[in-house]
Write a protein that holds these residues in place. Structure first.
Motif, short mmCIF file in Angstrom:
data_model
loop_
_atom_site.label_atom_id
_atom_site.label_comp_id
_atom_site.label_asym_id
_atom_site.label_seq_id
_atom_site.Cartn_x
_atom_site.Cartn_y
_atom_site.Cartn_z
N LEU A 118 0.83 -1.21 0.00
CA LEU A 118 0.00 0.00 0.00
C LEU A 118 0.87 1.26 0.00
O LEU A 118 0.58 2.22 -0.72
N CYS A 156 -0.23 4.72 5.77
CA CYS A 156 -0.76 3.57 6.51
C CYS A 156 -0.61 3.71 8.02
O CYS A 156 0.42 4.19 8.50
N SER A 208 -4.32 -5.34 -2.45
CA SER A 208 -3.94 -3.97 -2.14
C SER A 208 -4.42 -3.01 -3.24
O SER A 208 -5.02 -1.96 -2.97
#
Ligand SMILES: Cc1cc2nc3c(=O)[nH]c(=O)nc-3n(C[C@H](O)[C@H](O)[C@H](O)COP(=O)(O)O)c2cc1C
Length: 179
Positions: free
Chosen positions: A29, A36, A167
């Motif tokens: 990600l 994140c 993802s």
């Protein structure tokens, strides 16, 4: 603007495979430009849900609610425990409601014992997330023990590809919902 993804591993175990899957997904990600945050069910230990308003004064409970509300999307990996998600994860979800999640998208993965498990935990998690009005993407991944080496790294290329697709699928949903 950067997409903010909250990742949760459903296992509080120290050398957890679910945490390893979450760490891999975080890498993917972030490589795609997402910002994140990880809520750790071991470090940010939650009390047992008692359905009492005063529990929201707990520092870890209020942190969880805040992270869920701030995120644009979610990635959750649960171990399969007796054919369902872990009790620790369900306990965490019981502190939350559909307003906290606000219909945002989520990717799901499961770890299992290697005897064709994992799908029960995923189906269970999908049903619970539906009750919270979370938009779980169709793609999902199961990680059996043999996909990890002794150092805990994922060595199965097919699983790596699928985690990468998961993802991408989550970020695609986040972007479409935002536009
Ligand atoms: C209490 C318990 C119940 C389990 N039940 C199942 C199960 O129903 N199906 C399965 O495939 N694996 C089952 N397992 C194996 C776990 O899913 C597997 O060890 C997983 O890696 C645990 O997650 P973790 O490594 O993130 O802690 C169970 C393990 C425990 C401790």
């Amino acid at each position: 603007m950067m997409n903010n993804i909250l990742l949760i591993s459903g296992s509080p175990r120290a050398n957890s495979n679910s945490k390893r899957v979450i760490a891999y997904l975080k890498q993917q990600l972030e490589a795609s430009g997402a910002d994140c945050h990880v809520f750790d069910l071991r470090e940010d230990l939650l009390p047992l849900y008692l359905n009492e308003g005063s529990q929201y004064e707990d520092v870890n409970v209020s942190k969880l609610v805040q992270l869920v509300e701030q995120a644009d999307g979610y990635m959750v990996c649960t171990p399969e425990y007796h054919g369902a998600m872990s009790g620790a994860l369900k306990n965490a979800l019981d502190f939350l409601n559909s307003k906290n999640f606000n219909g945002k998208p989520c990717g799901i993965a499961a770890t299992a014992g290697g005897g064709k498990g994992g799908i029960n935990a995923l189906n269970n998690l999908r049903t619970v997330m539906r009750s919270l009005y979370v938009n779980v993407v169709p793609m999902q991944v199961i990680a059996d023990p043999h996909i990890f080496n002794d150092e805990g790294q994922i060595i199965d290329e097919r699983v790596k590809t699928n985690l990468s697709l998961l993802s991408d699928s989550l970020l695609d949903s986040v972007k479409r919902l935002k536009s």
